[in-house]
Design an enzyme around this catalytic site. Structure first.
Site, PDB file in Angstrom:
ATOM      1  N   SER A 253       0.846  -1.190   0.000  1.00 58.93           N
ATOM      2  CA  SER A 253       0.000   0.000   0.000  1.00 58.93           C
ATOM      3  C   SER A 253       0.875   1.230   0.000  1.00 58.93           C
ATOM      4  O   SER A 253       2.009   1.209   0.474  1.00 58.93           O
ATOM      5  CB  SER A 253      -0.866   0.010   1.253  1.00 58.93           C
ATOM      6  OG  SER A 253      -0.019   0.210   2.369  1.00 58.93           O
ATOM      7  N   LYS A 254       0.312   2.295  -0.538  1.00 54.61           N
ATOM      8  CA  LYS A 254       1.141   3.482  -0.716  1.00 54.61           C
ATOM      9  C   LYS A 254       1.483   4.157   0.601  1.00 54.61           C
ATOM     10  O   LYS A 254       2.317   5.038   0.652  1.00 54.61           O
ATOM     11  CB  LYS A 254       0.521   4.446  -1.725  1.00 54.61           C
ATOM     12  CG  LYS A 254      -0.694   5.195  -1.286  1.00 54.61           C
ATOM     13  CD  LYS A 254      -1.074   6.181  -2.396  1.00 54.61           C
ATOM     14  CE  LYS A 254      -2.445   6.774  -2.097  1.00 54.61           C
ATOM     15  NZ  LYS A 254      -3.134   7.277  -3.237  1.00 54.61           N
ATOM     16  N   ARG A 255       0.855   3.744   1.663  1.00 51.98           N
ATOM     17  CA  ARG A 255       1.229   4.287   2.967  1.00 51.98           C
ATOM     18  C   ARG A 255       2.624   3.819   3.365  1.00 51.98           C
ATOM     19  O   ARG A 255       3.339   4.496   4.079  1.00 51.98           O
ATOM     20  CB  ARG A 255       0.239   3.822   4.036  1.00 51.98           C
ATOM     21  CG  ARG A 255      -1.091   4.536   3.942  1.00 51.98           C
ATOM     22  CD  ARG A 255      -1.922   4.194   5.128  1.00 51.98           C
ATOM     23  NE  ARG A 255      -1.118   4.332   6.344  1.00 51.98           N
ATOM     24  CZ  ARG A 255      -1.591   4.268   7.566  1.00 51.98           C
ATOM     25  NH1 ARG A 255      -2.860   4.063   7.742  1.00 51.98           N
ATOM     26  NH2 ARG A 255      -0.809   4.396   8.624  1.00 51.98           N
ATOM     27  N   LYS A 256       2.971   2.617   2.923  1.00 50.07           N
ATOM     28  CA  LYS A 256       4.264   2.075   3.333  1.00 50.07           C
ATOM     29  C   LYS A 256       5.302   2.048   2.218  1.00 50.07           C
ATOM     30  O   LYS A 256       6.490   2.004   2.465  1.00 50.07           O
ATOM     31  CB  LYS A 256       4.075   0.648   3.857  1.00 50.07           C
ATOM     32  CG  LYS A 256       3.254   0.629   5.121  1.00 50.07           C
ATOM     33  CD  LYS A 256       3.314  -0.701   5.812  1.00 50.07           C
ATOM     34  CE  LYS A 256       2.551  -0.635   7.123  1.00 50.07           C
ATOM     35  NZ  LYS A 256       2.083  -1.932   7.571  1.00 50.07           N
ATOM     36  N   ASN A 257       4.836   2.022   0.984  1.00 46.35           N
ATOM     37  CA  ASN A 257       5.723   1.856  -0.156  1.00 46.35           C
ATOM     38  C   ASN A 257       5.150   2.636  -1.322  1.00 46.35           C
ATOM     39  O   ASN A 257       3.940   2.632  -1.482  1.00 46.35           O
ATOM     40  CB  ASN A 257       5.688   0.374  -0.577  1.00 46.35           C
ATOM     41  CG  ASN A 257       6.991  -0.317  -0.308  1.00 46.35           C
ATOM     42  OD1 ASN A 257       8.039   0.174  -0.683  1.00 46.35           O
ATOM     43  ND2 ASN A 257       6.917  -1.459   0.346  1.00 46.35           N
TER      44      ASN A 257
END
Ligand code: GLU
Length: 515
Positions: A253-257
């Site tokens: 997910s773009k929150r982490k990557n």
């Protein structure tokens, strides 16, 4: 023998996701290995979230990676149109067919009733879902109420007993109890289809023989298989691919990557290296070699070599592979060309030089002054990430608010950024100058640089997102408790501002105009 036909069916509701490219790649390889065709269909049934901008970015990114399709909205084909928003009449006719055959029913329940039912089910520890009330309305009455203009949706009938058996090419037999399957809405009250109806009708009409898609869709498979049965069609073979994971094994997910393909392009990854890396997700070459191109992957492709363990999308491994491609597969001249295509080109320079002309004394000042335009993530000194009047947590909160507000900036242009970020300063109760200073540091590594909003536009949304996140990591990412609190505070500040503006407007309207 029927020709193998596969497809990728992205919903154009955001940035082009690496997960879309991964599934597209496997569909492509499977079709080509069987001498078949690969299609691209745009699933824009969600009219609120779908945008042409996103559709164009998805097509562009998949092409940049080196994928191509035999039929699609941009190349045409005999089964078009390939954009679901242009096929509404087809879905309506098919919903009517299901109504006539008694496989679907009109549902007149309003949101309030559905909510009450849902809450009662949750309280009774039951799976929430439609309770079937409108199923018993006689067909003639249902048709008359619809003809009289009463608001309704069309839902599919779903058995309440027994199990649905799904034969998945990778997972074998999967069983899901029918009681777990909701009486899905097929046609919404505006007459437009939901994903489920449109997806099944299109896969059939477009002659799709194999559906390779992410494992998150497996719970939808019973509804789809039932629809095929209702229509009397043969269902395609289903194959649910394992989802890409963050290194901590959570769903990518773009929150982490970073998940946008545009980010990887902007960071200077070669398309063939990224595609190669996506091919290594869940799959390996028979000889276990790690560097391979698309042709080699097609030639050696074998679905049985897909492993179900969640494939980890690891930036470090991708960088290593990219380095190999740069060193081993490009001549010096080709390398030069790639660098120019990436950022050392006249177009990009022509947008940067006007920003520094007023400040240079020698042309050679340019390098140091503009280096952040040619970097990926930048070095930031945590001690520079301060804001006058805010403590450390206050700065963390301000950066998080900036991150949320930045996601709303569309298009990602100077003017919209200017408006949104100035407003964010106001919401934070900060002086614009003090607030922008910390953004300068996050985006350029220094407190003073080229004009901020132009700079952000040139860097682009994806790089800005990554740099801001990098700064946030330096100060400590928010906890889930902080996330909830800060989001609530931001929403409250936005509402308060809107109310104040409305009041001011009302007061101005009530004041008699002078003269
Ligand atoms: N539109 C769906 C998506 O965005 C397609 C799912 C499928 O392949 O059936 O992923």
């Amino acid at each position: 023998m029927t020709v193998v036909r596969t497809r990728i069916a992205p919903s154009p509701t955001g940035d082009p996701h690496v997960g879309t490219a991964y599934v597209a790649l496997f569909n492509y390889c499977f079709a080509k290995q069987h001498g078949g065709q690969f299609l691209l269909r745009i699933e824009d049934t969600d009219q609120v979230r779908s945008t042409r901008e996103s559709e164009e970015a998805i097509l562009r990114s998949l092409r940049w990676l080196g994928l191509s399709w035999d039929e699609g909205p941009d190349v045409g084909g005999p089964h078009g149109p390939y954009r679901q928003s242009e096929r509404s009449a087809i879905y309506r006719a098919h919903a009517d067919e299901l109504l006539e055959k008694g496989h679907a029913f009109r549902c007149f329940c309003d949101a309030h009733r559905l909510d009450t039912v849902r809450k009662a089910q949750i309280a009774a520890n039951q799976t929430p879902g439609y309770d079937g009330q409108c199923r018993s309305i006689p067909a003639a009455e249902s048709a008359a109420r619809a003809a009289a203009g009463e608001t309704h949706v069309v839902r599919m009938n779903v058995p309440r007993e027994g199990v649905c058996e799904i034969d998945d090419l990778l997972r074998g037999r999967v069983e899901i109890e029918w009681i777990q399957v909701d009486m899905q809405v097929l046609l919404k009250s505006d007459g437009l289809p939901t994903y489920h109806l449109a997806n099944v009708v299109d896969d059939h009409l477009m002659g799709i023989t194999h559906v390779l898609r992410g494992e998150e869709w497996i719970s939808s498979a019973p509804k789809h298989l039932l629809l095929y049965k209702y229509f009397g069609w043969e269902a395609p073979q289903l194959c649910h691919m394992p989802l890409l994971r963050n290194p901590d094994k959570s769903k990518l997910s773009k929150r982490k990557n970073p998940t946008s393909i545009v980010y990887y392009e902007r960071m200077g990854f070669l398309p063939e290296a990224l595609l190669n890396y996506l091919g290594m997700m869940a799959w390996s070459m028979p000889d276990e070699r790690e560097k391979f191109n698309l042709e080699e992957m097609v030639a050696n492709f074998d679905l049985t070599r897909v492993s179900l363990g969640g494939p980890v999308f690891d930036q470090a491994k991708l960088s290593w592979l990219n380095g190999r491609w740069i060193r081993e597969s490009l001549t010096p001249a080709q390398f030069g060309e790639r660098v120019a295509q990436w950022a050392l080109n006249q177009d990009y320079l022509a947008r940067i030089t006007p920003l520094v002309q007023g400040r240079v004394e020698r042309l050679s000042d340019l390098g140091a002054m503009t280096s952040f335009f040619f970097q990926g993530l930048i070095e930031v000194n945590a001690a520079d990430l301060t804001v006058k009047g805010l403590d450390a947590d206050g700065v963390r909160r301000a950066l998080q608010w900036s991150s949320w507000r930045m996601e709303e900036v569309t298009p990602f242009t100077r003017d919209v950024l200017d408006r949104t970020l100035r407003e964010t300063a106001e919401l934070l109760g900060l002086k614009v100058k003090d607030y922008l200073r910390v953004l300068f540091v996050a985006f350029t590594g220094r407190p003073v640089a080229t004009p901020l909003f132009e700079t952000m536009e040139l860097l682009g949304r994806d790089l800005c997102r990554a740099r801001l996140r990098h700064a946030q990591v330096l100060l400590g990412l928010m906890t889930s408790k902080e996330e909830k609190k800060w989001k609530g505070e931001l929403d409250a500040a936005v509402t308060a501002k809107a109310e104040a503006a409305a009041q001011a407007q009302a007061a101005a309207a009530a004041t008699p105009a002078e003269g």
